[in-house]
Design a protein around this motif. Structure first.
Motif, short mmCIF file in Angstrom:
data_model
loop_
_atom_site.label_atom_id
_atom_site.label_comp_id
_atom_site.label_asym_id
_atom_site.label_seq_id
_atom_site.Cartn_x
_atom_site.Cartn_y
_atom_site.Cartn_z
N PHE A 110 10.75 34.41 15.45
CA PHE A 110 10.75 35.64 16.25
C PHE A 110 11.64 36.64 15.53
CE2 PHE A 110 11.72 38.59 19.56
CZ PHE A 110 10.63 38.55 20.42
N ASN A 111 11.10 37.82 15.28
CA ASN A 111 11.86 38.88 14.61
C ASN A 111 12.66 39.66 15.64
OD1 ASN A 111 12.81 41.06 13.22
ND2 ASN A 111 10.78 41.94 12.78
N ILE A 112 13.96 39.39 15.71
CA ILE A 112 14.78 40.02 16.75
C ILE A 112 14.98 41.52 16.51
CG2 ILE A 112 15.95 37.91 17.56
CD1 ILE A 112 17.98 40.11 15.41
N LEU A 113 14.72 41.97 15.27
CA LEU A 113 14.87 43.40 15.01
C LEU A 113 13.80 44.22 15.73
CD1 LEU A 113 15.71 43.46 11.19
CD2 LEU A 113 17.27 43.61 13.15
N VAL A 139 15.67 41.07 23.34
CA VAL A 139 15.83 39.68 22.89
C VAL A 139 17.06 39.58 22.00
CG1 VAL A 139 14.79 37.83 21.52
CG2 VAL A 139 13.38 39.10 23.15
N ARG A 140 17.25 40.56 21.13
CA ARG A 140 18.41 40.53 20.21
C ARG A 140 19.72 40.41 20.99
NH1 ARG A 140 19.62 44.90 15.44
NH2 ARG A 140 21.58 44.02 14.70
N GLN A 141 19.90 41.29 21.97
CA GLN A 141 21.17 41.26 22.70
C GLN A 141 21.20 40.12 23.73
OE1 GLN A 141 23.39 42.74 21.28
NE2 GLN A 141 22.19 44.22 20.11
N ALA A 193 22.40 32.24 24.54
CA ALA A 193 22.75 31.14 23.63
C ALA A 193 24.26 30.94 23.54
CB ALA A 193 22.20 31.44 22.24
N GLU A 194 24.99 31.94 24.01
CA GLU A 194 26.44 31.97 23.78
C GLU A 194 26.71 31.84 22.28
OE1 GLU A 194 28.47 29.25 26.37
OE2 GLU A 194 27.39 29.95 28.12
N TRP A 195 25.95 32.60 21.51
CA TRP A 195 26.07 32.60 20.06
C TRP A 195 25.87 34.04 19.60
CZ3 TRP A 195 27.54 28.52 17.20
CH2 TRP A 195 27.44 28.63 15.82
N PRO A 196 26.87 34.62 18.90
CA PRO A 196 26.86 36.07 18.72
C PRO A 196 26.03 36.63 17.57
CG PRO A 196 28.89 35.15 17.85
CD PRO A 196 28.11 33.99 18.39
#
Ligand SMILES: N[C@@H](CCC(=O)N[C@@H](CS)C(=O)NCC(=O)O)C(=O)O
Length: 288
Positions: free
Chosen positions: A229-232, A237-239, A245-248
């Protein structure tokens, strides 16, 4: 890699079907732009399609059909609600799945494509229990095709080689809490769109960040079958995924619906276990 082909007319549908070999598996995905669960399923199917190499002639074809704009096709396949997925071979319906159950759809596609797991222990069993019940679709009498979740405010065509089918999660009239809940429900499906899911910047053929490029290289080296999945292409979805996920940061690698981590963690996992991810390699023979 394969992608979702958008059908624009009945003639387009017929010519697409007749361009395929009779043994090809055809996955029909019926949707409407206004139904939020369709945006989730669109992303799930795009990610699934990305796992199958584009061959000539194609052995599998993923087809996206606007159920309301093409009512005759919807009628032909008994589409009573959206999202609705039909697996088809040689004009025969193998299976229809109504509602937005990503795992059910993925299992069906893999089974009919001949890449599924035998009945019994499957890597998916671990996540099956964690999946929410399928969206209860409202059967259509003579009325319009329906879905039981509120409409989203916008949808946008995905970039050609991306797994994204983007839709804004925050519909007008929803409180911030409801928007977040809807976004998290979408993320819950997305992280399970493939056994191995890579959330990255850019696409495998065109990574937009060195970390994502390196992780794609690791997966490629190990011949891992994965969805991406391209979060850009989707700021929600990116934020949202950072919080979910608790992953920055990105890339993020998810396996069987669980976060493994970013590039550094994947490297650590490989150092600790050289066979890490090998069970998802395309070279691994399928268990009988
Ligand atoms: N050491 C990290 C590197 C990843 C990283 O720092 N990513 C940054 C820059 S590409 C990021 O995603 N920042 C948040 C964002 O851009 O939204 C890893 O192991 O994955």
């Amino acid at each position: 890699m394969s992608a979702l082909t958008e059908i624009t007319s009945e003639a387009d549908f017929s010519s697409h079907l007749s361009s395929l070999s009779p043994t090809a598996l055809v996955v029909l995905y019926f949707h409407t732009p206004w139904a939020a669960p369709c945006a989730q399923m669109g992303a799930v199917l795009s990610a699934l399609a990305s796992q199958y190499p584009a061959t000539t002639p194609p052995t599998i074809s993923f087809v996206s059909i606007n159920a309301e704009e093409l009512p005759d096709i919807s009628e032909e396949y008994d589409v009573s609600a959206v999202p609705f997925v039909v697996c088809l071979r040689s004009g025969q319906i193998l299976e229809s799945i109504s509602g937005s159950d990503a795992v059910k759809v993925r299992d069906a596609v893999e089974r009919h494509a001949g890449r599924g797991h035998a009945a019994g222990a499957s890597p998916m069993d671990a996540v099956r229990t964690a999946i929410p019940p399928p969206l209860s679709a409202v059967p259509r009498e003579d009325g319009p095709i329906t879905a039981t979740q509120p409409p989203v405010s916008a949808s946008q065509a995905p970039p050609a080689d991306s797994a994204n089918a983007t839709a804004v999660a925050s519909a007008p009239g929803l409180t911030p809490e409801q928007s977040k809940e809807a976004l998290f429900a979408r993320l819950e499906q997305l992280v399970k769109a493939a056994s191995v899911m890579l959330f990255m910047k850019g696409t495998p053929s065109s990574p937009q960040c060195g970390f994502s490029r390196q992780l794609v290289g690791i997966l490629r080296e190990r011949s891992v079958k994965y969805g991406f999945f391209n979060i850009l292409a989707d700021e929600d979805v990116r934020q949202g995924l950072k919080e979910y996920a608790e992953w920055p940061t990105f890339p993020q690698l998810w396996v069987n619906g669980e976060l493994v981590g970013g590039l550094d963690i994947v490297r650590e996992e490989i150092n600790a276990d050289p066979d890490f991810l090998n069970e998802f390699s395309v070279n691994k023979p399928t268990a009988a």
